[in-house]
Design a protein around this motif. Structure first.
Motif, PDB file in Angstrom:
ATOM      1  N   SER A 163       0.806  -1.237  -0.033  1.00  0.00           N
ATOM      2  CA  SER A 163      -0.024   0.094   0.130  1.00  0.00           C
ATOM      3  C   SER A 163       0.668   1.076  -0.116  1.00  0.00           C
ATOM      4  O   SER A 163       0.462   2.301  -0.417  1.00  0.00           O
ATOM      5  CB  SER A 163      -0.834  -0.003   1.284  1.00  0.00           C
TER       6      SER A 163
ATOM      7  N   PHE B  56     -10.270  -6.622 -11.807  1.00  0.00           N
ATOM      8  CA  PHE B  56     -10.645  -5.230 -10.971  1.00  0.00           C
ATOM      9  C   PHE B  56     -10.633  -4.167 -11.821  1.00  0.00           C
ATOM     10  O   PHE B  56      -9.916  -3.951 -12.876  1.00  0.00           O
ATOM     11  CB  PHE B  56      -9.313  -5.016  -9.948  1.00  0.00           C
TER      12      PHE B  56
ATOM     13  N   LYS C 203      -8.888   1.650 -11.245  1.00  0.00           N
ATOM     14  CA  LYS C 203      -8.860   2.589  -9.995  1.00  0.00           C
ATOM     15  C   LYS C 203      -8.372   1.593  -8.779  1.00  0.00           C
ATOM     16  O   LYS C 203      -8.051   2.210  -7.840  1.00  0.00           O
ATOM     17  CB  LYS C 203      -9.883   3.398  -9.865  1.00  0.00           C
ATOM     18  N   ASP C 204      -8.675   0.394  -9.024  1.00  0.00           N
ATOM     19  CA  ASP C 204      -8.413  -0.712  -7.935  1.00  0.00           C
ATOM     20  C   ASP C 204      -7.380  -1.533  -7.928  1.00  0.00           C
ATOM     21  O   ASP C 204      -7.173  -2.630  -7.352  1.00  0.00           O
ATOM     22  CB  ASP C 204      -9.866  -1.608  -7.514  1.00  0.00           C
ATOM     23  N   THR C 205      -6.098  -1.133  -8.563  1.00  0.00           N
ATOM     24  CA  THR C 205      -5.044  -1.698  -8.895  1.00  0.00           C
ATOM     25  C   THR C 205      -4.591  -2.375  -7.449  1.00  0.00           C
ATOM     26  O   THR C 205      -3.893  -3.398  -7.507  1.00  0.00           O
ATOM     27  CB  THR C 205      -3.978  -1.053  -9.776  1.00  0.00           C
TER      28      THR C 205
ATOM     29  N   LYS D  50      -5.984  -3.076  -4.803  1.00  0.00           N
ATOM     30  CA  LYS D  50      -6.890  -4.134  -4.277  1.00  0.00           C
ATOM     31  C   LYS D  50      -6.311  -5.196  -5.090  1.00  0.00           C
ATOM     32  O   LYS D  50      -6.328  -6.570  -4.673  1.00  0.00           O
ATOM     33  CB  LYS D  50      -8.224  -4.037  -4.521  1.00  0.00           C
TER      34      LYS D  50
ATOM     35  N   HIS E  59      -4.810  -8.938  -3.376  1.00  0.00           N
ATOM     36  CA  HIS E  59      -5.512 -10.184  -3.852  1.00  0.00           C
ATOM     37  C   HIS E  59      -4.517 -11.029  -4.135  1.00  0.00           C
ATOM     38  O   HIS E  59      -4.512 -12.282  -3.633  1.00  0.00           O
ATOM     39  CB  HIS E  59      -6.560  -9.926  -4.776  1.00  0.00           C
TER      40      HIS E  59
ATOM     41  N   ILE F 193      -6.448  -6.521 -14.600  1.00  0.00           N
ATOM     42  CA  ILE F 193      -6.885  -5.180 -14.291  1.00  0.00           C
ATOM     43  C   ILE F 193      -7.421  -4.649 -15.779  1.00  0.00           C
ATOM     44  O   ILE F 193      -6.992  -4.580 -16.738  1.00  0.00           O
ATOM     45  CB  ILE F 193      -5.744  -4.260 -13.999  1.00  0.00           C
TER      46      ILE F 193
END
Length: 328
Positions: A13, A302, A305-307, A309, A313, A325
């Motif tokens: 993150s 995904f 924008k949710d890369t 996440k 995963h 993605i």
């Protein structure tokens, strides 16, 4: 253009971020691809964890991503065989596919299989090329018996299908939850590693494909036949590969000591496969896909924008096939 970049080492993150970077320009032998989909690989997690810190040409920030599918929007003046508007897919060994556009050599790309969408196509290049190159290194032929570990993984799920398409008898290992759908990929004998010991089930194999490493690399020699082959994706480099890498042979001889002993006992061979971009091999994958002998295995898709996440995963290590993605 927008891109996902590697900015530091540590927690995922804190290691990646959305950046605004310049749209790439192409040289005479490259095409510019507008990216519609890309996929996340465990290799990407290793990069974030510092595996490439020692590579001279790897500097931060760096745009992430190896797999890509999309549409050609520009071609260099020396490009032949590809045109603006072509749908293509490829493995990009320099990274850079988690972005809106990428420039790639014409020698590394292939036309996207006509029967796949962009998300499905983007899931294939890295894992299918890895599987194909490993099976070719093992000189897999019709009637061979092969054990492919981790049959529910990205490489394993494709390697099973390629091996079956080439007429092999396929054993594979997976967990209880995945047994039935791995069977559906075509494996002849699916071994539930939670309830069964593969070493008591398989014997006299021609080839073992090992994507797991110790102790699986060394144990592979216990189940191959005399003169069999062990192909690893993560073990120590074999002598030939080490020479190509310019690695310290003395250090590697010690790391390979147990493997060397097992090789001598079985008159066996051992190879480490290091993936290389190869358009001709990707064309072969395309033919197998269009002949419906290979199908992509996608765990989850995904949005761009949710890369983050998507990375988390994959890091959890419980995916069935590939994580994609969707860019467009």
């Amino acid at each position: 253009m927008k891109a996902i970049q590697h900015i530091g080492y540590g927690e995922i993150s804190e290691s990646i971020k959305f950046s605004e970077i310049e749209k790439p320009t192409i040289n005479k032998d490259e095409v510019l691809i507008e990216i519609f989909a890309a996929s996340v690989n465990p290799l990407g997690i290793k990069v974030l964890n510092g595996k490439w810190k020692t590579k001279k040409n790897y500097t931060l920030p760096a745009t992430l991503g190896y797999d890509v599918s999309g549409k050609i929007v520009a071609v260099g003046e020396h490009v032949t065989g590809f045109n603006i508007g072509d749908d293509v897919y490829t493995y990009h060994n320099k990274q850079g596919t988690f972005a809106e556009f990428v420039a790639i050599s014409q020698d590394n790309i292939s036309l996207k299989p006509k029967n796949l969408n962009f998300e499905e196509a983007s899931s294939l290049p890295l894992v299918s090329l890895t599987a194909l190159q490993a099976l070719q290194r093992g000189q897999l032929k019709f009637g061979d018996k092969i054990l492919i570990h981790a049959g529910s993984g990205g490489v394993g799920s494709i390697a099973i299908q390629i091996a079956k398409a080439k007429g092999a008898y396929v054993y594979t290992t997976t967990s209880t939850d995945n047994v039935e759908w791995v069977k559906a990929l075509g494996a002849d004998r699916v071994i539930d590693y939670k309830t069964e010991d593969y070493k008591t089930i398989v014997k006299d194999l021609d080839i073992v494909l090992d994507p797991l490493g110790d102790p699986y690399t060394e144990d592979a020699f216990k189940v191959i036949k005399e003169g069999g082959k062990v192909i690893s994706l993560v073990g120590p480099p074999d002598e030939e590969t080490a020479k190509k890498m310019g690695a310290n042979q003395d250090d590697l001889k010690q790391k390979r000591q147990k493997i060397t002993e097992q090789m001598e006992l079985k008159s066996a061979s051992y190879s480490l496969v290091i993936l290389k971009a190869n358009a001709k091999q990707l064309d072969e994958i395309t033919q197998l896909v269009e002949a419906q002998k290979i199908q992509p295995v996608i765990d989850k898709v995904f949005p761009f924008k949710d890369t983050l996440k998507a990375f988390l995963h994959v890091k959890n290590g419980r995916t069935k096939g590939k994580v994609v993605i969707k860019m467009k």
